[in-house]
Design an enzyme around this catalytic site. Structure first.
Site, PDB file in Angstrom:
ATOM      1  N   ASP A  69       0.610  10.837  -6.315  1.00 43.63           N
ATOM      2  CA  ASP A  69      -0.702  10.192  -6.275  1.00 43.63           C
ATOM      3  C   ASP A  69      -1.826  11.190  -6.025  1.00 43.63           C
ATOM      4  O   ASP A  69      -1.590  12.352  -5.702  1.00 43.63           O
ATOM      5  CB  ASP A  69      -0.731   9.081  -5.213  1.00 43.63           C
ATOM      6  CG  ASP A  69       0.041   9.452  -3.946  1.00 43.63           C
ATOM      7  OD1 ASP A  69       0.226  10.650  -3.703  1.00 43.63           O
ATOM      8  OD2 ASP A  69       0.459   8.541  -3.219  1.00 43.63           O
ATOM      9  N   ASN A 138       2.319   0.372   6.531  1.00 43.45           N
ATOM     10  CA  ASN A 138       2.335  -0.978   5.950  1.00 43.45           C
ATOM     11  C   ASN A 138       3.445  -1.112   4.899  1.00 43.45           C
ATOM     12  O   ASN A 138       3.526  -2.102   4.193  1.00 43.45           O
ATOM     13  CB  ASN A 138       0.973  -1.304   5.327  1.00 43.45           C
ATOM     14  CG  ASN A 138       0.602  -0.367   4.188  1.00 43.45           C
ATOM     15  OD1 ASN A 138       1.357   0.543   3.849  1.00 43.45           O
ATOM     16  ND2 ASN A 138      -0.550  -0.586   3.591  1.00 43.45           N
ATOM     17  N   HIS A 140       3.928   0.959   2.284  1.00 44.44           N
ATOM     18  CA  HIS A 140       3.629   1.440   0.928  1.00 44.44           C
ATOM     19  C   HIS A 140       4.485   2.661   0.575  1.00 44.44           C
ATOM     20  O   HIS A 140       4.937   3.400   1.444  1.00 44.44           O
ATOM     21  CB  HIS A 140       2.131   1.710   0.731  1.00 44.44           C
ATOM     22  CG  HIS A 140       1.573   2.922   1.416  1.00 44.44           C
ATOM     23  ND1 HIS A 140       0.246   3.043   1.756  1.00 44.44           N
ATOM     24  CD2 HIS A 140       2.149   4.079   1.814  1.00 44.44           C
ATOM     25  CE1 HIS A 140       0.043   4.217   2.314  1.00 44.44           C
ATOM     26  NE2 HIS A 140       1.179   4.868   2.368  1.00 44.44           N
ATOM     27  N   GLU A 145       0.465  -0.473  -2.578  1.00 45.44           N
ATOM     28  CA  GLU A 145       0.185  -1.215  -1.348  1.00 45.44           C
ATOM     29  C   GLU A 145       0.829  -2.602  -1.403  1.00 45.44           C
ATOM     30  O   GLU A 145       1.063  -3.140  -2.498  1.00 45.44           O
ATOM     31  CB  GLU A 145      -1.337  -1.384  -1.199  1.00 45.44           C
ATOM     32  CG  GLU A 145      -2.112  -0.072  -1.153  1.00 45.44           C
ATOM     33  CD  GLU A 145      -2.035   0.639   0.191  1.00 45.44           C
ATOM     34  OE1 GLU A 145      -1.002   0.543   0.883  1.00 45.44           O
ATOM     35  OE2 GLU A 145      -3.020   1.304   0.545  1.00 45.44           O
TER      36      GLU A 145
HETATM   37  C1  F6R Z   1       1.700  10.559  -0.206  1.00 48.74           C
HETATM   38  C2  F6R Z   1       2.019   9.142  -0.350  1.00 48.74           C
HETATM   39  C3  F6R Z   1       2.082   8.214   0.819  1.00 48.74           C
HETATM   40  C4  F6R Z   1       2.672   8.811   2.087  1.00 48.74           C
HETATM   41  C5  F6R Z   1       2.688   7.784   3.207  1.00 48.74           C
HETATM   42  C6  F6R Z   1       3.207   8.368   4.513  1.00 48.74           C
HETATM   43  O1  F6R Z   1       1.712  11.223  -1.462  1.00 48.74           O
HETATM   44  O2  F6R Z   1       2.201   8.725  -1.443  1.00 48.74           O
HETATM   45  O3  F6R Z   1       2.838   7.084   0.434  1.00 48.74           O
HETATM   46  O4  F6R Z   1       3.984   9.255   1.831  1.00 48.74           O
HETATM   47  O5  F6R Z   1       1.381   7.320   3.415  1.00 48.74           O
HETATM   48  O6  F6R Z   1       2.323   9.358   4.955  1.00 48.74           O
HETATM   49  P1  F6R Z   1       2.653  10.264   6.217  1.00 48.74           P
HETATM   50  O7  F6R Z   1       3.762  11.177   5.846  1.00 48.74           O
HETATM   51  O8  F6R Z   1       1.361  11.033   6.460  1.00 48.74           O
HETATM   52  O9  F6R Z   1       3.007   9.349   7.344  1.00 48.74           O
END
Ligand code: F6R
Length: 250
Positions: A69, A138, A140, A145
């Protein structure tokens, strides 16, 4: 579900194990295609990979990578873009050729066409061999989401307030946190041959329990990973509840 769960006492051990899985795959298959994540959790793996590269244990010369992303609304060179993140944490330290490292271009004039282009590029490179994933509080994955329905391919998404709050730590003010992103869809993610889900910290204990042991629902996108035939979960022990341990039988 063909799931393997590896529990680690420390984040350092988790990161070493994650990097070793990637290096082993690359040494077996130099042309491997990787799906890469950003965020806090993979930083340790990228650090280890950079170290292993500097020790001549691995080369990324023939590999290809696709990032999950990218934020919409900030320039590529912005310090918090996922482009900058990847340069800083991994790409500038290894020999992966820039033309084999793909990140959605959220500064393209036509974002919808950019999404289609990205999916086509992934298809043209065959299957993703190993997809690294983190999980949001959440539930995702990528920036898919929680919702009543989820899209399969790469698309533009409005970030939830939860996600924006979680990512505010990287920006000076909440207003600066992007509101939109481009993300691979769940269909693309689930097509990977192998998925490496990395989870650290007690704050993820509840969501990972629900994702791995609860019902499969688009309201918790990571629960869809239960359907994947080759899922490996690397997790620190503070993120493992008794129910997670019991119901995933480790
Ligand atoms: C990042 C992504 C997100 C993160 C998720 C967890 O490219 O796609 O889904 O993997 O938000 O983030 P952290 O590791 O910062 O807790």
């Amino acid at each position: 579900m063909e799931m393997r769960m590896m529990i680690f006492k420390s984040y350092e051990e988790l990161s070493e194990a994650g990097a070793t899985i990637i290096v082993d795959l690359l040494n077996q298959k130099p042309k491997a295609v990787f799906g890469l994540a950003t965020g806090g959790t993979p930083v340790g793996i990228y650090e280890q990979l950079s170290k292993m590269y500097s020790e001549h244990k691995v080369s990324f010369k023939e590999a290809t990578s696709f990032n999950l992303d990218e934020y919409v609304g900030i320039p590529q060179q912005h310090p918090e873009s996922y482009y900058s993140y990847m340069q800083q944490h991994l790409f500038q330290h290894i020999d992966l050729p820039a033309e084999q490292a793909f990140i959605p271009n959220s500064n393209a004039e036509q974002l919808k066409e950019e999404c289609e282009r990205y999916d086509l590029l992934i298809q043209q490179n065959g299957q993703v061999d190993l997809q690294i994933l983190g999980i949001g509080h959440n539930g995702h994955i990528g920036f898919n989401e929680p919702a009543q329905g989820l899209l399969s391919g790469t698309h533009i998404v409005e970030l939830s307030d939860d996600t924006r709050r979680a990512n505010a730590r990287f920006f000076d003010t909440m207003d600066q946190v992007p509101k939109f992103a481009i993300t691979m869809g769940v269909g693309t993610i689930l097509k990977a041959r192998q998925i490496l889900l990395i989870v650290k910290g007690a704050d993820k204990a509840d969501i990972i329990e629900r994702a791995l042991t609860g019902p499969i629902t688009t309201e918790l996108p990571a629960s869809l990973l239960q359907t994947h035939p080759h899922l490996t979960v690397l997790i620190t022990e503070d993120a493992v509840t008794p129910a997670t341990k019991e119901r995933t039988r480790v």
